[in-house]
Enzyme design. Structure first.
Site, short mmCIF file in Angstrom:
data_model
loop_
_atom_site.label_atom_id
_atom_site.label_comp_id
_atom_site.label_asym_id
_atom_site.label_seq_id
_atom_site.Cartn_x
_atom_site.Cartn_y
_atom_site.Cartn_z
N GLN A 1 58.62 17.19 78.54
CA GLN A 1 58.67 15.95 77.76
C GLN A 1 57.65 14.92 78.23
O GLN A 1 57.40 13.95 77.54
CB GLN A 1 60.06 15.35 77.85
N GLU B 1 71.57 20.27 82.63
CA GLU B 1 72.40 20.30 81.42
C GLU B 1 72.59 21.68 80.79
O GLU B 1 71.99 22.01 79.75
CB GLU B 1 71.81 19.38 80.36
N GLU C 1 70.89 10.79 84.47
CA GLU C 1 70.31 10.30 83.21
C GLU C 1 71.30 9.37 82.54
O GLU C 1 72.50 9.66 82.49
CB GLU C 1 69.98 11.43 82.22
C1 BGP Z 1 69.17 14.87 77.77
C2 BGP Z 1 68.01 15.65 78.29
C3 BGP Z 1 66.73 14.92 78.30
C4 BGP Z 1 66.53 13.94 77.17
C5 BGP Z 1 67.78 13.15 76.88
C6 BGP Z 1 67.71 12.31 75.63
O1 BGP Z 1 70.06 15.74 77.17
O2 BGP Z 1 68.25 16.07 79.59
O3 BGP Z 1 65.72 15.87 78.40
O4 BGP Z 1 65.95 14.50 76.09
O5 BGP Z 1 68.89 13.98 76.77
O6 BGP Z 1 67.95 13.11 74.52
P1 BGP Z 1 67.16 13.01 73.19
O7 BGP Z 1 65.72 13.13 73.57
O8 BGP Z 1 67.66 14.10 72.34
O9 BGP Z 1 67.49 11.67 72.64
#
Ligand code: BGP
Length: 467
Positions: A18, A160, A374
């Site tokens: 990402q 995750e 996160e």
């Molecule tokens: C989590 C992941 C990240 C990131 C985040 C936000 O599930 O670990 O990689 O993507 O979500 O999600 P999104 O980008 O779908 O909004």
């Protein structure tokens, strides 16, 4: 006012696919996402945040804004372009330089080995449904432990497992895009937990310096009403997404309650799984060696009983009110409630984070430490000539920080927080308009602009006071 501990980490999170961009540079191997996104034609992981070249700038900004920790993932396919075999020197060298830069800027690196990006060569062979790939993952982990042991003190095996497995086999939003295959979903979760456990056991056998843990996405499931059927639905959904993985991580086996719920879900959906005694042996062994648990938390869900067939509509555009999530034999997620939610229908509910941390402490007392690895708010930031006034994001972080501080007061051992994301990054199923960063990125010029939240975060890290 709450005060966070002196040694608390105020971090920012990223992930290789990402952030890095440069998917064709440095002899990197392909990942399944490359093909999946090319086929969709909506957006691509190039340029992302061009972290591959810009990491010195992002780490300089981190230091300047009080960010003292960073989550980074290693792209497996930079080290082993085909998933195993001879390591690729350019990839190996890139991460040495990156980790050294982190230390130069006093930003502690927390390194994830797998953040959704299995090399394509292995993904094609059924990813973690294929037991041979478990061994390839462990071999890759071993290489990294040995190669980077002097630069890395915090290791994370997987990011995750529920979202990976459900994206791949339930919602179809991740490659290979399969929907409603509950057998593959649960088997994949179990096999990834076995891979985690084998890597953790090896880490200890090798006497690797540093700490190791795993990151789970843990959203609290609440019943929509107090009715018995809604309570049952919430329980089933919780077991599927949370309890199954927490049992595997900290108990090293699945409790009767967990297996009864999983069996019900699989029976209703004509699915089956295989759990070997040797799997349970390694899960048990590893369950005492997890030095920390990473919790990714964005939202909670309110679940209503549901009798029909599975139906999912993934809101990947920020078109509020379009989400549908109904699982046969489980329940239905309710979105239209008296709770604030983002444009992507994610319910903003900090109490869910508090409740989850207390639950881990009570149900899994051998958990040792928690990092919130996160948390953050996806938002369509208004650039406004570089004055990015992201007040809703500040409110979001503040309220979740309060939940963390309260959990600490109530005896949960929480040692840090990593905002998703450090800078704006590419989002797997949403592309580039769902921004999360402290630093705004103009994806054309790759210029960085600190948002209002970055200044607020800096003050938070300095004072450690949540007001
Ligand atoms: C989590 C992941 C990240 C990131 C985040 C936000 O599930 O670990 O990689 O993507 O979500 O999600 P999104 O980008 O779908 O909004």
């Amino acid at each position: 006012m709450f005060k966070l501990p002196e040694d608390f980490i105020f971090g920012g999170a990223t992930a290789a696919y990402q952030a890095e961009g440069a998917t064709k540079e440095g002899n990197k191997g392909r990942v399944a996402w490359d093909t999946f996104l090319e086929d969709q034609g909506r957006f691509s992981a190039d340029p992302a945040s061009d972290f591959y070249h810009k990491y010195p700038v992002d780490l300089e900004l981190s230091e300047k804004f009080g960010v003292n920790g960073i989550r980074i993932s290693i792209a497996w396919s930079r080290i082993f372009p085909n998933g195993y075999g001879t390591p690729n020197p350019e990839g190996v060298e890139f991460y040495h330089k990156l980790f050294q830069e982190c230390h130069k800027r006093n930003v502690e690196p927390f390194i994830t080995l797998h953040h959704f990006d299995t090399p394509e060569a292995l993904h094609k062979e059924d990813d973690f449904l294929n037991k041979e790939n478990i061994q390839h993952f462990v071999d890759y982990a071993e290489f990294c432990f040995k190669e980077y042991k002097d630069e890395v003190s915090y290791w994370i095996t997987f990011n995750e497992i529920w979202p990976v497995s459900s994206g791949q086999y339930l919602t179809g939003t991740f490659p290979p895009g399969i929907r409603f295959d509950f057998g593959k979903l649960v088997q994949s979760m179990h096999n990834m937990m076995v891979a985690h456990a084998k890597a953790v056991v090896l880490f200890n056998e090798l006497d690797t310096p540093g700490k190791i843990g795993i990151v789970h996405s843990l959203e609290t499931r609440y019943p929509y009403t107090n009715s018995a059927v809604d309570k049952k639905a919430a329980h089933l959904d919780d077991v599927l997404a949370n309890q199954f993985l927490l049992d595997a991580t900290f108990k090293g086996f699945y409790t009767e309650d967990t297996m009864a719920a999983i069996k019900h879900i699989l029976d209703v959906n004509n699915g089956s799984i295989e759990i070997k005694d040797s799997d349970i042996d390694v899960l048990k062994k590893a369950s005492q060696f997890n030095d920390f648990l990473g919790i990714n938390y964005y939202q909670s869900s309110f679940i209503k009983a549901y009798d029909g067939e599975s139906e999912i509509f993934h809101n990947g555009t920020g078109d509020k009110g379009t989400s549908v999530f109904r699982l046969k034999g489980v329940g239905e997620k309710m979105f239209d409630m008296d709770i604030p939610r983002t444009d992507w229908d994610w319910l903003i509910y900090p109490e869910g984070l508090y409740d989850m941390m207390v639950r881990v402490k009570n149900d899994y007392p051998n958990y040792k430490k928690i990092y919130v690895t996160e948390n953050g708010m996806g938002y369509k930031d208004d650039f406004n000539n570089g004055n990015i006034e992201d007040e809703p994001r500040i409110d979001y972080i503040r309220e979740h920080m309060k939940a963390i501080a309260k959990a600490i007061e109530d005896g949960v051992n929480v040692k840090g927080y990593f905002l998703w994301s450090l800078m704006d990054v590419f989002s797997w199923s949403n592309g580039y308009n769902k921004r999360y960063g402290l630093f705004y990125i103009d994806f054309d010029s790759q210029e960085r602009y600190p948002k209002k939240s970055a200044y607020w975060f800096k003050e938070l890290a300095r004072t450690k006071e949540v007001k």
